[in-house]
Write an enzyme that holds these catalytic residues in place. Structure first.
Site, PDB file in Angstrom:
ATOM      1  CG  ASP A 282      -2.229   0.748   0.941  1.00 33.89           C
ATOM      2  OD1 ASP A 282      -2.243   1.616   0.049  1.00 33.89           O
ATOM      3  OD2 ASP A 282      -3.236   0.481   1.625  1.00 33.89           O
ATOM      4  CD  GLU A 489      -4.334   8.378   7.235  1.00 33.29           C
ATOM      5  OE1 GLU A 489      -3.631   8.479   8.243  1.00 33.29           O
ATOM      6  OE2 GLU A 489      -3.896   7.943   6.147  1.00 33.29           O
TER       7      GLU A 489
END
Length: 735
Positions: A282, A489
């Site tokens: 990621d 996020e």
């Protein structure tokens, strides 16, 4: 004279013969010239592995390491153009301009329709190829313009507070596997020589929030939960769909960072499952090793750990120190070559090193992008994903020739609620208000007011909206949340928990507004909720007359919602996740133990159960049988005068259900269409392995004793029955 004549013909024959052979020789030379390649790896008669080996042999160390980052710079001397690995296609080609915006991924789960999702994946990959073909023509090789898509997200939606749960297919490993496998098959295509687009299963593994701590937390999970809940979907995508890529998650699992875990990446993924594709971290995850997880001290150590553990591509810039890591003898050149080969093989399978026209997908043109055919598929997904949670006195469907209608709510005219996250763009979105207006008679009076702000109290205290409800025959209140409140996020800018939700109830100002609305009228109120995760509305369930949960329904969402509201489509969506009554029913968010979570282990009564969804039709289940070969049959009858579809669900409970094993366990489902009054015999071809349960070591075994088998249109729980679901059929089978 005759002799001269013969001599003449003889000379002509010699000249013709010489010319023939000279011409033939020239043709052979021309043919040889045609198969002479500038670079050895251009030879299409060789296998991809042979071609990749030839390319690697010609590359310098600097060139090799440069191709292990997500942004691969061009290698001009080898005529290799730049390539960017980061591309998105969660529910349509995303972040790359015009494309069909399908409903959010959680809605795919709500359809329980494998064949439909296969068509969705196929449509998305058609558009992906068309857009790539056009991008190459104009020299656009930037991020989001490539063919390696970091989709789907097959994490388990274990906690409704997770903002990215909307990207998943729900809380059940089996449902997630079936939807995910078909999505990947559609995305990658079925050509024997090329893949249409490269899918990627993310985020491997044991990853589902909290978003705030995703770069540093350690997911502690026992082996039973790991293999029973968190890994099955990834395994299915690898072993059944041959998914081309796997993305490692940010967090640690069992103490090891997921992109630096030999246990996850080598032992399980490659050795046990036989994965042959590429592994990508990621974005920024490898730098997390030394910055937050503190498992390494330097970027070189982090790069070495990731490379040795199996990570092929670093999304980020840590792999830029690979040459330094090599000098420090933390890695070997042989390992660099191995990882480079893994990455290049994907690019060769996509045909990125072949002449244009060689690949059958080169012929896909821009006419497919956001085409009418694809819009209809998007609409079908939205229609089949809408879940009817309540329908008091059969208030729905509404009549199209209704005289007066009142529409309220901030989400009625909002395009934001159609999108979710990771979306494409289109100029032809249909809001829910658009759909309602286009569906009713031109003579129908419709009044619309937003009435309330999405997430906070109105600034202006004057209320000119609630009193209007009593002057109409029905009030449709379009409420809920959007990607502004839940998401990744840093993306959900209205979230006070970095993308997550601390509370799962409807925003309090919306609750108060509905209560005030009810106090002003006794006319029917239809509540339409948008969202990508469970919304707890226990205080509203009894106040309103009907409830539709419509997710983030995509560009055709407004039309699909109107189709259901006015009866052109009979609702058939089912919840892919449990809706609790409040967060008080949930274990701590950071606890990855499955005890008390999802329909499998939750003992408290939820607001709406997994698998639940009402219909305008009514179905009856009977004559459930299972034979010695585990073939299971059941009769299903449509007891209404409506043609309708039903999602027929098969669950099992082992002899240890509710103790060591799940209370219920979804093992199969079939979406089936019925004519009015029609009875169908539905067959499930089960296997002995269907009844396997996981022990504390994560190993599968059969429990001795009686298994209960349930087949119905919802979870076989008391709560489903109380909410109006059809009675399930059940039988037992002994091992």
């Amino acid at each position: 004279m005759k002799q001269k004549k013969h001599l003449f013909y003889f000379m002509v024959a010699i000249i013709v013969t010489i010319s023939f052979y000279r011409c033939n020789t020239n043709q052979k030379k021309e043919t040889q010239k045609q198969v002479i390649h500038k670079f050895k790896w251009d030879n299409l008669s060789l296998s991809n592995e042979e071609r990749v080996d030839l390319l690697i042999a010609e590359m310098t160390l600097e060139e090799k390491t440069s191709q292990l980052l997500d942004i691969c710079p061009p290698i001009k001397r080898l005529e290799i153009p730049e390539y960017n690995w980061w591309n998105e296609a969660l529910h349509g080609v995303a972040r790359n301009g015009r494309a069909t915006v399908f409903p959010q991924a959680i809605a795919f789960g709500a359809t329980f329709d494998e064949e439909l999702i296969l068509r969705v994946g196929t449509a998305i990959s058609d558009e992906a190829r068309a857009k790539y073909n056009e991008s190459i023509k104009i020299g656009n090789r930037s991020r989001y313009a490539g063919l390696t898509f970091w989709s789907p997200n097959v994490n388990i939606f274990r906690d409704p507070r997770w903002g990215r749960g909307q990207e998943t297919y729900g809380e059940d490993p089996y449902l997630t596997s079936r939807i995910g496998v078909n999505f990947v098959k559609g995305l990658q295509g079925d050509d024997p020589n090329y893949i249409k687009a490269a899918a990627c299963a993310k985020h491997y593994a044991v990853h589902s929030g909290p978003e705030e701590f995703r770069h540093e937390f350690n997911a502690i999970v026992n082996k039973k939960d790991l293999f029973e809940t968190y890994l099955p979907a990834f395994k299915a995508l690898v072993t059944e769909a041959n998914v081309e890529g796997v993305m490692g998650a940010y967090n640690r699992t069992l103490g090891e960072p997921c992109s630096g875990s030999p246990y996850l990446l080598q032992d399980i993924l490659r050795d046990n499952w036989g994965f042959k594709g590429y592994i990508v971290s990621d974005c920024g995850a490898v730098s997390d090793f030394h910055r937050f997880h503190k498992v390494t001290q330097t970027p070189e150590e982090s790069a070495a750990l990731a490379l040795k553990s199996g990570t092929t591509i670093n999304c980020g810039n840590v792999y830029s120190v690979l040459e330094s890591a090599l000098k420090q003898k933390l890695i070997t050149l042989e390992l660099i070559n191995t990882r480079l080969k893994e990455s290049l093989l994907t690019r060769f399978k996509l045909g990125l090193f072949d002449p244009i026209g060689t690949n059958p997908y080169d012929a896909i043109n821009s006419k497919v992008i956001d085409s009418e055919k694809h819009r209809q598929i998007a609409k079908e997904v939205a229609q089949k994903s809408i879940v009817l949670l309540k329908n008091k006195n059969n208030i729905l469907p509404l009549k199209k020739d209704i005289r007066r209608m009142y529409v309220v709510g901030p989400n009625a005219s909002s395009e934001e609620v159609l999108l979710g996250n990771y979306y494409g763009l289109t100029s032809s979105t249909q809001t829910i208000l658009d759909g309602i207006v286009s569906k009713v008679s031109p003579g129908t009076t419709i009044n619309y007011k937003s009435g309330v702000l999405p997430f906070r109290k109105n600034v202006n205290p004057i209320d000119w909206s609630t009193g209007e409800a009593d002057r109409s025959e029905v009030c449709i209140a379009v409420m809920g949340i959007s990607g502004l409140l839940e998401g990744e996020e840093g993306e959900a800018i209205a979230s006070n928990a970095r993308g997550d939700r601390k509370d799962i109830k409807l925003p309090q100002n919306q609750i108060d507004y509905i209560k005030k609305l009810r106090s002003k009228t006794k006319k029917p109120i239809v509540l339409v909720l948008t969202g990508g995760s469970p919304i707890a509305i226990p205080e509203l369930h009894d106040l309103v007359d009907a409830i539709l949960f419509v997710w983030y329904p995509g560009e055709e969402g407004g039309n699909a919602v109107a189709d259901v509201l006015f009866g052109d489509v009979v609702p058939s969506g089912k919840l892919p996740i449990t809706f609790p009554k409040s967060v008080a029913q949930l274990p701590p968010y950071i606890d990855y133990n499955m005890a008390g979570r999802t329909y499998k282990y939750m003992v408290k009564e939820p607001l709406y159960p997994f698998g639940f969804g009402l219909s305008y039709a009514s179905f009856e289940y009977d004559n459930l049988k299972i034979d010695k070969n585990y073939t299971t049959t059941v009769n299903v009858t449509n007891r209404s005068n409506l043609a309708a579809e039903e999602v027929i669900q098969l669950y099992i409970s082992s002899p240890l259900a509710g103790k060591k094993d799940p209370i219920y366990d979804l093992k199969s489902f079939k979406r089936t269409s019925f004519k009015p009054g029609e009875t169908k015999k539905i067959t499930f071809k089960l296997k002995k392995e269907t009844f396997n349960q996981f022990n504390i070591e994560g190993k599968e075994e059969i429990r001795k004793g009686d298994y209960t088998i349930y087949v119905g249109g919802s979870l076989p729980s008391k709560r489903s029955n109380d909410l109006g679901a059809s009675k399930v059929a059940k039988t037992t089978f002994k091992f």
